[in-house]
Design a protein around this motif. Structure first.
Motif, short mmCIF file in Angstrom:
data_model
loop_
_atom_site.label_atom_id
_atom_site.label_comp_id
_atom_site.label_asym_id
_atom_site.label_seq_id
_atom_site.Cartn_x
_atom_site.Cartn_y
_atom_site.Cartn_z
N TYR A 273 -7.28 4.11 4.56
CA TYR A 273 -7.97 3.28 5.55
C TYR A 273 -7.27 1.94 5.70
O TYR A 273 -7.07 1.44 6.82
N MET A 274 -6.88 1.33 4.58
CA MET A 274 -6.28 0.01 4.64
C MET A 274 -4.88 0.03 5.23
O MET A 274 -4.48 -0.91 5.92
N ILE A 275 -4.14 1.12 5.00
CA ILE A 275 -2.83 1.26 5.65
C ILE A 275 -3.00 1.30 7.16
O ILE A 275 -2.27 0.64 7.91
N ASN A 276 -3.98 2.07 7.62
CA ASN A 276 -4.23 2.17 9.06
C ASN A 276 -4.76 0.86 9.63
O ASN A 276 -4.42 0.49 10.76
N PHE B 107 3.75 0.55 -3.59
CA PHE B 107 3.36 0.17 -4.94
C PHE B 107 2.48 1.24 -5.58
O PHE B 107 2.65 1.59 -6.74
N TRP B 108 1.50 1.75 -4.80
CA TRP B 108 0.61 2.76 -5.36
C TRP B 108 1.17 4.14 -5.08
O TRP B 108 1.28 4.57 -3.94
N LYS B 109 1.55 4.82 -6.18
CA LYS B 109 2.17 6.14 -6.05
C LYS B 109 1.19 7.15 -5.48
O LYS B 109 1.55 7.99 -4.67
N LYS B 110 -0.05 7.10 -5.94
CA LYS B 110 -1.06 8.05 -5.49
C LYS B 110 -1.99 7.38 -4.50
O LYS B 110 -2.72 6.47 -4.85
N GLN B 111 -1.97 7.84 -3.26
CA GLN B 111 -2.81 7.25 -2.24
C GLN B 111 -4.25 7.74 -2.40
O GLN B 111 -4.49 8.89 -2.79
N SER C 11 -10.92 2.54 -6.23
CA SER C 11 -9.94 1.73 -6.94
C SER C 11 -8.60 1.78 -6.25
O SER C 11 -8.08 2.84 -5.92
N LEU C 12 -8.02 0.61 -6.01
CA LEU C 12 -6.66 0.52 -5.48
C LEU C 12 -5.65 0.40 -6.60
O LEU C 12 -4.46 0.42 -6.36
N VAL C 13 -6.12 0.22 -7.85
CA VAL C 13 -5.23 0.03 -8.97
C VAL C 13 -4.74 1.37 -9.46
O VAL C 13 -5.54 2.28 -9.71
N PRO C 14 -3.43 1.59 -9.61
CA PRO C 14 -2.93 2.88 -10.04
C PRO C 14 -3.34 3.17 -11.46
O PRO C 14 -3.38 2.29 -12.31
N ARG C 15 -3.68 4.42 -11.74
CA ARG C 15 -4.07 4.81 -13.08
C ARG C 15 -2.85 4.85 -13.99
O ARG C 15 -1.83 5.43 -13.62
N PHE D 53 0.81 -1.20 0.00
CA PHE D 53 0.00 0.00 0.00
C PHE D 53 0.85 1.27 0.00
O PHE D 53 0.50 2.26 -0.62
N CYS D 54 1.98 1.24 0.72
CA CYS D 54 2.80 2.44 0.87
C CYS D 54 3.71 2.68 -0.33
O CYS D 54 4.02 3.83 -0.65
#
Length: 319
Positions: A57-60, A47-51, A309-313, A44-45
């Protein structure tokens, strides 16, 4: 949280059996949960450049699960070995802070998912992570603040943690507050939002608007609700029953022994949520990462599973 000081009942056999089962279940839970949640945090921290709001929520949630898992060895050791009251209070507050932090964050994810399904345009337009950061900070502040009375719940200087709390810890106003604000209200929000999400998706299916992703969304929503009920209902039922024991409403020795065993086992089931949370992360990511040719549908369907969406654009892609 059982009471082993009773002069009328012998809890040694019950506690011995409970500790054996706790070791047999908690050690695999600790190892598996720590590995999965650490990987999830890295994913989460990094792989996805844009949070996004949901990724915050999922990081927490993963952080709360990791901290709860790290408290398990301390819980297991100091529940059978005497420790200073201050140390016991810290271990107990660390454990319960992260358990209730997980409950509230799971509810936030479910409510956010409901908003995105019920009001898809407004939900997608309001995906700034700033609100999620603010809400998570508020959750952490509240649960830590509410754990502060834990330091006044031990009468003895040296004792076994999660045992022999003072009568203040089992006062009816306190237990009622914990049950209502710590479980019943989050449970009500969880059930309402999950049931509404399921009805909406099933209604779309009946109208012929169902995509392949919707089946996965229905499974995730249903299983998430069932896991919440299975993991957190027994421990709060056990707290309620133990309160009745400490208030001398329940006097039967055999029944008190059964309640003592039940509450210790129910805390093990609550710990299993740490592993199940991490497994859901991977199921959701796997389901949607393997459909690169349908990115527009992914963006529309993933809110049904996790709210955003958790998938990066891809660069240059606009939805």
């Amino acid at each position: 949280m059982s009471d082993n000081r009773s002069e009328e009942c012998d809890f040694s056999t019950i506690d011995s059996l409970a500790k054996t089962l706790q070791l047999g279940i908690s050690i695999p839970t600790f190892v598996l949960g720590l590995v999965l949640n650490t990987l999830a945090l890295s994913m989460f921290c990094c792989f996805w450049k844009k949070q996004t709001k949901t990724s915050i929520y999922m990081i927490n949630l993963a952080l709360a699960d990791v901290l709860l898992l790290l408290s398990l060895p301390l819980k297991l050791y100091y529940s059978v070995t005497e420790a200073p009251g201050l140390l016991c209070a810290f271990i107990e507050s660390l454990y319960f802070v992260n358990m209730y932090g997980s409950i509230f964050i799971i509810v936030c994810i479910t409510v956010d998912r409901y908003i995105c399904i019920r009001h898809p345009f407004e939900g997608r337009a309001n995906q700034s992570p700033k609100w999620a950061i603010l809400i998570c900070c508020l959750i952490w502040a509240i649960v830590w603040l509410c754990s502060s009375p834990m330091y006044a719940f031990h009468k003895n200087e040296n004792l076994k943690c999660f045992h022999n709390m003072s009568e203040q810890a089992w006062s009816i106003p306190l237990i009622v507050s914990v049950e209502i604000f710590g479980f019943l209200i989050p449970l009500s929000a969880m059930v309402f939002c999950s049931v509404q999400n399921i009805f909406i998706l099933l209604n779309q299916k009946s109208r012929g608007k169902k995509h392949e992703e919707d089946s996965g969304s229905l499974r995730v929503i249903t299983i998430n609700l069932v896991v919440f009920l299975v993991c957190f209902t027994p421990v709060h039922l056990g707290i309620c029953l133990q309160c009745l024991v400490r208030q001398h409403v329940i006097e039967d020795c055999s029944l008190k022994q059964n309640i003592s065993f039940f509450i210790q086992m129910s805390m093990i089931f609550a710990n299993l949520n740490c592993c199940l949370d991490a497994i859901f992360y991977y199921f959701a990511v796997k389901e949607f990462l393997h459909r690169p040719s349908r990115q527009r549908e992914m963006f529309q369907a993933l809110p049904a599973a996790y709210g955003r969406s958790l998938v990066p654009r891809p660069w240059g892609t606009k939805f």
